[in-house]
Design a protein around this motif. Structure first.
Motif, PDB file in Angstrom:
ATOM      1  N   ALA A   5       0.825  -1.204   0.000  1.00  0.00           N
ATOM      2  CA  ALA A   5       0.000   0.000   0.000  1.00  0.00           C
ATOM      3  C   ALA A   5       0.860   1.254   0.000  1.00  0.00           C
ATOM      4  N   GLU A   6       1.975   1.220   0.723  1.00  0.00           N
ATOM      5  CA  GLU A   6       2.876   2.372   0.760  1.00  0.00           C
ATOM      6  C   GLU A   6       3.521   2.592  -0.604  1.00  0.00           C
ATOM      7  N   PHE A   7       3.893   1.502  -1.269  1.00  0.00           N
ATOM      8  CA  PHE A   7       4.487   1.615  -2.604  1.00  0.00           C
ATOM      9  C   PHE A   7       3.485   2.204  -3.590  1.00  0.00           C
ATOM     10  N   ALA A  44      -2.594  13.567  -2.636  1.00  0.00           N
ATOM     11  CA  ALA A  44      -2.367  13.262  -1.219  1.00  0.00           C
ATOM     12  C   ALA A  44      -3.678  12.928  -0.524  1.00  0.00           C
ATOM     13  N   MET A  45      -4.721  13.688  -0.821  1.00  0.00           N
ATOM     14  CA  MET A  45      -6.012  13.472  -0.173  1.00  0.00           C
ATOM     15  C   MET A  45      -6.583  12.097  -0.505  1.00  0.00           C
ATOM     16  N   ILE A  46      -6.628  11.747  -1.780  1.00  0.00           N
ATOM     17  CA  ILE A  46      -7.270  10.489  -2.154  1.00  0.00           C
ATOM     18  C   ILE A  46      -6.452   9.286  -1.691  1.00  0.00           C
ATOM     19  N   ILE A  47      -5.134   9.421  -1.637  1.00  0.00           N
ATOM     20  CA  ILE A  47      -4.305   8.302  -1.172  1.00  0.00           C
ATOM     21  C   ILE A  47      -4.511   8.069   0.320  1.00  0.00           C
ATOM     22  N   ILE A  48      -4.557   9.145   1.092  1.00  0.00           N
ATOM     23  CA  ILE A  48      -4.791   8.993   2.531  1.00  0.00           C
ATOM     24  C   ILE A  48      -6.145   8.358   2.783  1.00  0.00           C
ATOM     25  N   LEU A  49      -7.156   8.790   2.035  1.00  0.00           N
ATOM     26  CA  LEU A  49      -8.496   8.241   2.223  1.00  0.00           C
ATOM     27  C   LEU A  49      -8.588   6.777   1.786  1.00  0.00           C
ATOM     28  N   SER A  50      -7.777   6.384   0.804  1.00  0.00           N
ATOM     29  CA  SER A  50      -7.890   5.023   0.268  1.00  0.00           C
ATOM     30  C   SER A  50      -6.926   4.027   0.893  1.00  0.00           C
ATOM     31  N   THR A  51      -5.744   4.461   1.330  1.00  0.00           N
ATOM     32  CA  THR A  51      -4.765   3.517   1.880  1.00  0.00           C
ATOM     33  C   THR A  51      -4.307   3.852   3.288  1.00  0.00           C
ATOM     34  N   GLY A  52      -4.785   4.970   3.838  1.00  0.00           N
ATOM     35  CA  GLY A  52      -4.339   5.350   5.175  1.00  0.00           C
ATOM     36  C   GLY A  52      -4.628   4.301   6.224  1.00  0.00           C
ATOM     37  N   ILE A  54      -4.479   1.185   5.849  1.00  0.00           N
ATOM     38  CA  ILE A  54      -3.646  -0.004   5.644  1.00  0.00           C
ATOM     39  C   ILE A  54      -2.197   0.262   6.060  1.00  0.00           C
ATOM     40  N   SER A  55      -1.589   1.269   5.456  1.00  0.00           N
ATOM     41  CA  SER A  55      -0.160   1.523   5.687  1.00  0.00           C
ATOM     42  C   SER A  55       0.106   2.769   6.513  1.00  0.00           C
ATOM     43  N   GLY A  56      -0.919   3.577   6.737  1.00  0.00           N
ATOM     44  CA  GLY A  56      -0.704   4.866   7.374  1.00  0.00           C
ATOM     45  C   GLY A  56      -0.474   5.967   6.363  1.00  0.00           C
ATOM     46  N   ALA A  57      -0.237   5.609   5.089  1.00  0.00           N
ATOM     47  CA  ALA A  57      -0.045   6.585   4.009  1.00  0.00           C
ATOM     48  C   ALA A  57       0.985   7.641   4.371  1.00  0.00           C
ATOM     49  N   HIS A  58       2.194   7.180   4.694  1.00  0.00           N
ATOM     50  CA  HIS A  58       3.276   8.137   4.961  1.00  0.00           C
ATOM     51  C   HIS A  58       3.668   8.854   3.672  1.00  0.00           C
ATOM     52  N   LEU A  59       4.040   8.084   2.649  1.00  0.00           N
ATOM     53  CA  LEU A  59       4.343   8.605   1.300  1.00  0.00           C
ATOM     54  C   LEU A  59       5.568   9.494   1.262  1.00  0.00           C
ATOM     55  N   ASN A  60       6.294   9.586   2.367  1.00  0.00           N
ATOM     56  CA  ASN A  60       7.332  10.603   2.521  1.00  0.00           C
ATOM     57  C   ASN A  60       8.347  10.122   3.552  1.00  0.00           C
ATOM     58  N   PRO A  61       9.609   9.894   3.172  1.00  0.00           N
ATOM     59  CA  PRO A  61      10.617   9.443   4.139  1.00  0.00           C
ATOM     60  C   PRO A  61      10.791  10.403   5.315  1.00  0.00           C
ATOM     61  N   SER A  62      10.644  11.701   5.072  1.00  0.00           N
ATOM     62  CA  SER A  62      10.788  12.671   6.159  1.00  0.00           C
ATOM     63  C   SER A  62       9.707  12.477   7.209  1.00  0.00           C
ATOM     64  N   ARG A 220       1.841   8.702  22.634  1.00  0.00           N
ATOM     65  CA  ARG A 220       1.432   7.320  22.512  1.00  0.00           C
ATOM     66  C   ARG A 220       1.767   6.773  21.143  1.00  0.00           C
ATOM     67  N   GLN A 221       1.970   5.453  21.106  1.00  0.00           N
ATOM     68  CA  GLN A 221       2.196   4.799  19.821  1.00  0.00           C
ATOM     69  C   GLN A 221       0.902   4.824  19.019  1.00  0.00           C
ATOM     70  N   VAL A 222       0.971   5.325  17.793  1.00  0.00           N
ATOM     71  CA  VAL A 222      -0.201   5.355  16.936  1.00  0.00           C
ATOM     72  C   VAL A 222       0.132   4.720  15.614  1.00  0.00           C
ATOM     73  N   ARG A 223      -0.807   4.614  14.743  1.00  0.00           N
ATOM     74  CA  ARG A 223      -0.582   4.012  13.438  1.00  0.00           C
ATOM     75  C   ARG A 223      -0.904   5.005  12.330  1.00  0.00           C
ATOM     76  N   SER A 224      -0.417   6.227  12.499  1.00  0.00           N
ATOM     77  CA  SER A 224      -0.615   7.265  11.497  1.00  0.00           C
ATOM     78  C   SER A 224      -2.095   7.415  11.167  1.00  0.00           C
ATOM     79  N   PHE A 225      -2.486   7.312   9.861  1.00  0.00           N
ATOM     80  CA  PHE A 225      -3.866   7.579   9.475  1.00  0.00           C
ATOM     81  C   PHE A 225      -4.768   6.367   9.630  1.00  0.00           C
ATOM     82  N   ARG A 226      -4.263   5.276  10.201  1.00  0.00           N
ATOM     83  CA  ARG A 226      -5.107   4.096  10.356  1.00  0.00           C
ATOM     84  C   ARG A 226      -6.128   4.326  11.444  1.00  0.00           C
ATOM     85  N   ARG A 227      -7.355   3.861  11.161  1.00  0.00           N
ATOM     86  CA  ARG A 227      -8.426   4.036  12.140  1.00  0.00           C
ATOM     87  C   ARG A 227      -9.118   2.705  12.362  1.00  0.00           C
TER      88      ARG A 227
END
Length: 227
Positions: A5-7, A44-52, A54-62, A220-227
């Motif tokens: 999903a991140e790829f 960025a918006m559609i990727i976060i909504l569609s894969t966030g 699953i992977s958290g949708a980081h999309l960015n090494p920084s 706290r430990q979170v999983r980025s955009f995962r809900r």
């Protein structure tokens, strides 16, 4: 599944964000700032909504490094995420080169101002981005369903501000993949270093604000955009 999903998410982001300037160069021989900003922000918006979820949708090494630094993401997963992001960026860039050759140069982010100014701009806009991302992704009081809209709008706004000067990258792989495909490595170090430092500063700033508001409650430990 997470790395896949991140790829795919990073591939779509780089393809869309880079294609906008290339299309402008090929068909209008000019740059449409709002169009370029919209391509990146909407992607960025559609990727976060569609894969966030699953992977958290980081999309960015920084972003990945900043989240790991502030204990929002496990360090053990950082190398694999960065490999997925870098490889997706290079694949997307060569796909664009194959489709739009010889116009790939239009998709490379290079400074049109002094190197110091470009560095400062990339640092500041990435600070803005990570402040927002950290807020919507790590604070349970934020409205998670609006995370994609908030982040996409921030990307769009940042490119409107910095696009004509630094290219509005905010993401090392946004610059790295197109640079490799086009063979243009001008000032590449700015786009690797400034977004990473800006991401750390932005995530750190929100962490401090949140800790003060929570009376020094530890992050706290979170999983980025995962809900």
């Amino acid at each position: 599944m997470q790395l896949g999903a991140e790829f795919v998410g990073t591939f779509i982001l780089i393809f869309a964000a880079t294609a906008g300037p290339i299309v402008n160069q090929k068909y209008t021989n000019s740059e449409t700032l709002i169009g370029n900003a919209a391509c990146a922000g909407l992607a960025a918006m559609i990727i976060i909504l569609s894969t966030g979820h699953i992977s958290g949708a980081h999309l960015n090494p920084s972003l990945t490094i900043a989240f790991a630094t502030f204990r929002h993401f496990p360090w053990v997963q950082v190398p694999a995420y960065i490999v997925a992001q870098v490889s997706a960026s290079i694949c997307a860039s060569f796909a664009l080169k194959g489709v739009f050759h010889p116009y790939m140069s239009g998709g490379v982010t290079v400074p049109s101002v002094g190197l110091g100014q470009a560095f400062a701009l990339e640092f500041l806009i990435t600070f803005n981005l990570l402040f927002v991302v950290t807020a919507v992704a790590t604070d349970t009081r934020a409205v998670g369903e609006l995370a994609g809209i908030a982040v996409g709008a921030t990307v769009l706004l940042n490119i409107l501000v910095a696009g004509p000067s630094s290219g509005g990258s905010m993401n090392p792989v946004r610059t790295l993949g197109p640079a490799v495909a086009a063979g243009n490595y001008r000032a590449l170090w700015i786009y690797l270093l400034a977004p990473t430092l800006g991401a750390l500063a932005g995530a750190g700033a929100y962490t401090i604000v949140k800790l003060q508001d929570d009376d020094a409650e530890p992050p706290r430990q979170v999983r980025s955009f995962r809900r």
